[in-house]
Design a protein around this motif. Structure first.
Motif, PDB file in Angstrom:
ATOM      1  N   HIS A  95      34.886  32.163  35.887  1.00  0.00           N
ATOM      2  CA  HIS A  95      34.041  32.751  36.918  1.00  0.00           C
ATOM      3  C   HIS A  95      33.210  33.876  36.308  1.00  0.00           C
ATOM      4  CE1 HIS A  95      36.249  30.431  39.918  1.00  0.00           C
ATOM      5  NE2 HIS A  95      37.362  30.822  39.315  1.00  0.00           N
ATOM      6  N   VAL A  96      32.023  33.518  35.871  1.00  0.00           N
ATOM      7  CA  VAL A  96      31.104  34.494  35.278  1.00  0.00           C
ATOM      8  C   VAL A  96      30.030  34.771  36.326  1.00  0.00           C
ATOM      9  CG1 VAL A  96      29.651  35.038  33.297  1.00  0.00           C
ATOM     10  CG2 VAL A  96      31.597  33.472  33.029  1.00  0.00           C
ATOM     11  N   CYS A  97      30.319  35.734  37.191  1.00  0.00           N
ATOM     12  CA  CYS A  97      29.489  35.948  38.381  1.00  0.00           C
ATOM     13  C   CYS A  97      27.999  36.180  38.094  1.00  0.00           C
ATOM     14  CB  CYS A  97      30.060  37.091  39.208  1.00  0.00           C
ATOM     15  SG  CYS A  97      31.712  36.751  39.872  1.00  0.00           S
ATOM     16  N   PRO A  98      27.620  36.994  37.116  1.00  0.00           N
ATOM     17  CA  PRO A  98      26.187  37.257  36.927  1.00  0.00           C
ATOM     18  C   PRO A  98      25.356  36.007  36.613  1.00  0.00           C
ATOM     19  CG  PRO A  98      27.495  38.915  35.805  1.00  0.00           C
ATOM     20  CD  PRO A  98      28.442  37.834  36.230  1.00  0.00           C
ATOM     21  N   SER A  99      26.000  34.975  36.043  1.00  0.00           N
ATOM     22  CA  SER A  99      25.241  33.774  35.671  1.00  0.00           C
ATOM     23  C   SER A  99      25.493  32.599  36.607  1.00  0.00           C
ATOM     24  CB  SER A  99      25.587  33.356  34.235  1.00  0.00           C
ATOM     25  OG  SER A  99      26.961  33.016  34.126  1.00  0.00           O
ATOM     26  N   CYS A 100      26.233  32.843  37.692  1.00  0.00           N
ATOM     27  CA  CYS A 100      26.575  31.760  38.618  1.00  0.00           C
ATOM     28  C   CYS A 100      25.516  31.621  39.704  1.00  0.00           C
ATOM     29  CB  CYS A 100      27.942  32.021  39.255  1.00  0.00           C
ATOM     30  SG  CYS A 100      28.457  30.742  40.436  1.00  0.00           S
ATOM     31  N   GLU A 101      25.154  30.377  40.012  1.00  0.00           N
ATOM     32  CA  GLU A 101      24.141  30.106  41.032  1.00  0.00           C
ATOM     33  C   GLU A 101      24.563  30.598  42.417  1.00  0.00           C
ATOM     34  OE1 GLU A 101      23.975  26.668  38.033  1.00  0.00           O
ATOM     35  OE2 GLU A 101      25.455  27.998  38.927  1.00  0.00           O
ATOM     36  N   GLY A 104      26.532  36.321  44.985  1.00  0.00           N
ATOM     37  CA  GLY A 104      25.947  36.941  46.174  1.00  0.00           C
ATOM     38  C   GLY A 104      26.218  36.185  47.448  1.00  0.00           C
ATOM     39  N   ARG A 105      26.679  34.944  47.312  1.00  0.00           N
ATOM     40  CA  ARG A 105      27.060  34.168  48.492  1.00  0.00           C
ATOM     41  C   ARG A 105      28.371  33.423  48.233  1.00  0.00           C
ATOM     42  NH1 ARG A 105      22.152  29.672  48.243  1.00  0.00           N
ATOM     43  NH2 ARG A 105      22.327  29.197  46.037  1.00  0.00           N
ATOM     44  N   CYS A 106      29.111  33.890  47.225  1.00  0.00           N
ATOM     45  CA  CYS A 106      30.386  33.297  46.831  1.00  0.00           C
ATOM     46  C   CYS A 106      31.520  34.006  47.551  1.00  0.00           C
ATOM     47  CB  CYS A 106      30.560  33.407  45.314  1.00  0.00           C
ATOM     48  SG  CYS A 106      32.220  33.008  44.717  1.00  0.00           S
ATOM     49  N   ASP A 107      32.367  33.248  48.249  1.00  0.00           N
ATOM     50  CA  ASP A 107      33.476  33.839  48.977  1.00  0.00           C
ATOM     51  C   ASP A 107      34.491  34.488  48.039  1.00  0.00           C
ATOM     52  OD1 ASP A 107      32.221  32.842  51.171  1.00  0.00           O
ATOM     53  OD2 ASP A 107      33.815  31.473  51.783  1.00  0.00           O
ATOM     54  N   LEU A 108      34.758  33.857  46.893  1.00  0.00           N
ATOM     55  CA  LEU A 108      35.723  34.422  45.951  1.00  0.00           C
ATOM     56  C   LEU A 108      35.227  35.772  45.423  1.00  0.00           C
ATOM     57  CD1 LEU A 108      38.312  34.221  44.278  1.00  0.00           C
ATOM     58  CD2 LEU A 108      37.004  32.945  42.555  1.00  0.00           C
ATOM     59  N   GLN A 109      33.970  35.841  45.060  1.00  0.00           N
ATOM     60  CA  GLN A 109      33.378  37.088  44.584  1.00  0.00           C
ATOM     61  C   GLN A 109      33.458  38.162  45.665  1.00  0.00           C
ATOM     62  OE1 GLN A 109      29.043  37.218  44.414  1.00  0.00           O
ATOM     63  NE2 GLN A 109      29.144  38.010  42.323  1.00  0.00           N
ATOM     64  N   ALA A 110      33.140  37.787  46.899  1.00  0.00           N
ATOM     65  CA  ALA A 110      33.137  38.737  48.006  1.00  0.00           C
ATOM     66  C   ALA A 110      34.549  39.203  48.342  1.00  0.00           C
ATOM     67  CB  ALA A 110      32.481  38.110  49.236  1.00  0.00           C
ATOM     68  N   VAL A 111      35.522  38.289  48.317  1.00  0.00           N
ATOM     69  CA  VAL A 111      36.908  38.654  48.608  1.00  0.00           C
ATOM     70  C   VAL A 111      37.462  39.556  47.513  1.00  0.00           C
ATOM     71  CG1 VAL A 111      39.253  37.720  48.676  1.00  0.00           C
ATOM     72  CG2 VAL A 111      37.480  36.720  50.117  1.00  0.00           C
ATOM     73  N   ALA A 112      37.093  39.293  46.258  1.00  0.00           N
ATOM     74  CA  ALA A 112      37.534  40.155  45.160  1.00  0.00           C
ATOM     75  C   ALA A 112      37.048  41.587  45.380  1.00  0.00           C
ATOM     76  CB  ALA A 112      37.018  39.619  43.823  1.00  0.00           C
ATOM     77  N   ALA A 113      35.802  41.731  45.808  1.00  0.00           N
ATOM     78  CA  ALA A 113      35.255  43.067  46.064  1.00  0.00           C
ATOM     79  C   ALA A 113      35.988  43.742  47.217  1.00  0.00           C
ATOM     80  CB  ALA A 113      33.761  42.969  46.363  1.00  0.00           C
ATOM     81  N   GLU A 114      36.264  42.986  48.278  1.00  0.00           N
ATOM     82  CA  GLU A 114      36.923  43.564  49.456  1.00  0.00           C
ATOM     83  C   GLU A 114      38.374  43.941  49.184  1.00  0.00           C
ATOM     84  OE1 GLU A 114      35.891  44.550  52.333  1.00  0.00           O
ATOM     85  OE2 GLU A 114      33.819  43.954  52.031  1.00  0.00           O
ATOM     86  N   THR A 115      39.050  43.190  48.316  1.00  0.00           N
ATOM     87  CA  THR A 115      40.457  43.467  48.029  1.00  0.00           C
ATOM     88  C   THR A 115      40.622  44.459  46.886  1.00  0.00           C
ATOM     89  OG1 THR A 115      40.589  41.527  46.561  1.00  0.00           O
ATOM     90  CG2 THR A 115      41.231  41.216  48.865  1.00  0.00           C
ATOM     91  N   CYS A 197      31.955  24.823  49.939  1.00  0.00           N
ATOM     92  CA  CYS A 197      32.694  25.279  48.760  1.00  0.00           C
ATOM     93  C   CYS A 197      32.640  26.800  48.689  1.00  0.00           C
ATOM     94  CB  CYS A 197      32.095  24.673  47.491  1.00  0.00           C
ATOM     95  SG  CYS A 197      32.943  25.168  45.972  1.00  0.00           S
ATOM     96  N   PRO A 198      33.796  27.481  48.595  1.00  0.00           N
ATOM     97  CA  PRO A 198      33.784  28.945  48.589  1.00  0.00           C
ATOM     98  C   PRO A 198      33.348  29.548  47.260  1.00  0.00           C
ATOM     99  CG  PRO A 198      36.010  28.156  48.318  1.00  0.00           C
ATOM    100  CD  PRO A 198      35.157  26.942  48.556  1.00  0.00           C
ATOM    101  N   VAL A 199      33.219  28.715  46.239  1.00  0.00           N
ATOM    102  CA  VAL A 199      32.765  29.167  44.922  1.00  0.00           C
ATOM    103  C   VAL A 199      31.560  28.319  44.500  1.00  0.00           C
ATOM    104  CG1 VAL A 199      34.996  30.093  44.207  1.00  0.00           C
ATOM    105  CG2 VAL A 199      34.505  27.676  43.836  1.00  0.00           C
ATOM    106  N   GLY A 200      31.228  28.347  43.222  1.00  0.00           N
ATOM    107  CA  GLY A 200      30.077  27.570  42.751  1.00  0.00           C
ATOM    108  C   GLY A 200      30.465  26.260  42.109  1.00  0.00           C
TER     109      GLY A 200
END
Length: 233
Positions: A95-101, A104-115, A197-200
């Protein structure tokens, strides 16, 4: 018939049969989820929604709230367990967020930030997983798949047949795409599969980075805000 319980000390009344996650939402308490999707039966596969009910750890999305229960969601011990679950998902995939399509709309990325999961405490595996070029419109990037099984359980063709299936067990488990059935999906069904899909891991070919920064799903409102307002995730 209604029942009463407390969530993090907040009294709440819900209809009998409501899940712990629904009771928490009614109390204004955010419970992170990844496999759960609005308007679909809960799957209980990811355990990111772990909460404590009367001293017992449960999956909040599938557990029916007992009358008079004491539910703990935001205690440090329970929150730390959820951060570990999220950290494991990052460590087990690529999961390399900066290069993932889907950044900014990925549930896993968003949940990681919230937790508060800023970096996994577990060793990263960097698995090499075979991608599937899919049909003319879909691309399956298995290295990002978290095996939430949303696509397996919820994506169907017009005949009601599954477009995605799960093969293998344990570390060898992976999602498979039925190319023939995928080819028969409408454009709206393809978009719905990608959004589900919650991820990319499920992507539409020829489309990437189409939402500018500042206008992406979780740029405009956090996953916590959207969940508590009952908005689609």
């Amino acid at each position: 018939m209604s029942i009463s319980l407390t969530v993090d000390g907040i009294p709440v009344t819900v209809e009998e049969g409501a899940t712990v996650a629904e009771a928490a939402t009614a109390a204004g308490v955010y419970v992170p989820t990844l496999c759960f999707h609005d308007d679909h039966p809960p799957l209980g596969t990811c355990r990111v929604c772990t909460a404590r009910v009367d001293g017992r750890l449960v999956a909040a999305c599938t557990t029916v709230a007992p009358d008079g229960a004491v539910v703990e969601v935001a205690t440090e011990e329970v929150a730390a367990l959820r951060r570990q679950v999220v950290g494991l998902l990052f460590a087990e995939g690529n999961h390399v967020c900066p290069s993932c399509e889907k950044s900014g709309r990925c549930d896993l990325q968003a949940v990681a930030a919230e937790t508060g999961m800023l970096a996994s405490e577990f060793p990263y595996r960097y698995p090499r997983r075979e991608t599937d070029p899919g049909d003319a419109r879909l691309w399956l990037a298995r290295d990002r798949c978290i095996l939430c099984q949303r696509c397996v359980e919820l994506v169907r063709d017009d005949a009601g047949q599954p477009v995605f299936t799960l093969s293998g067990r344990g570390p060898g488990a992976r999602v498979e795409l039925d190319h023939e059935r995928a080819d028969g999906l409408s454009e709206e069904q393809v978009d719905a599969a990608v959004d589900l899909c919650p991820v990319g891991a499920i992507l539409r070919k020829g489309v990437g980075y189409d939402d500018p920064m500042g206008a992406r799903r979780y740029d405009t409102a956090s996953i916590r805000e959207r969940a508590l307002r009952g908005e689609p995730r």
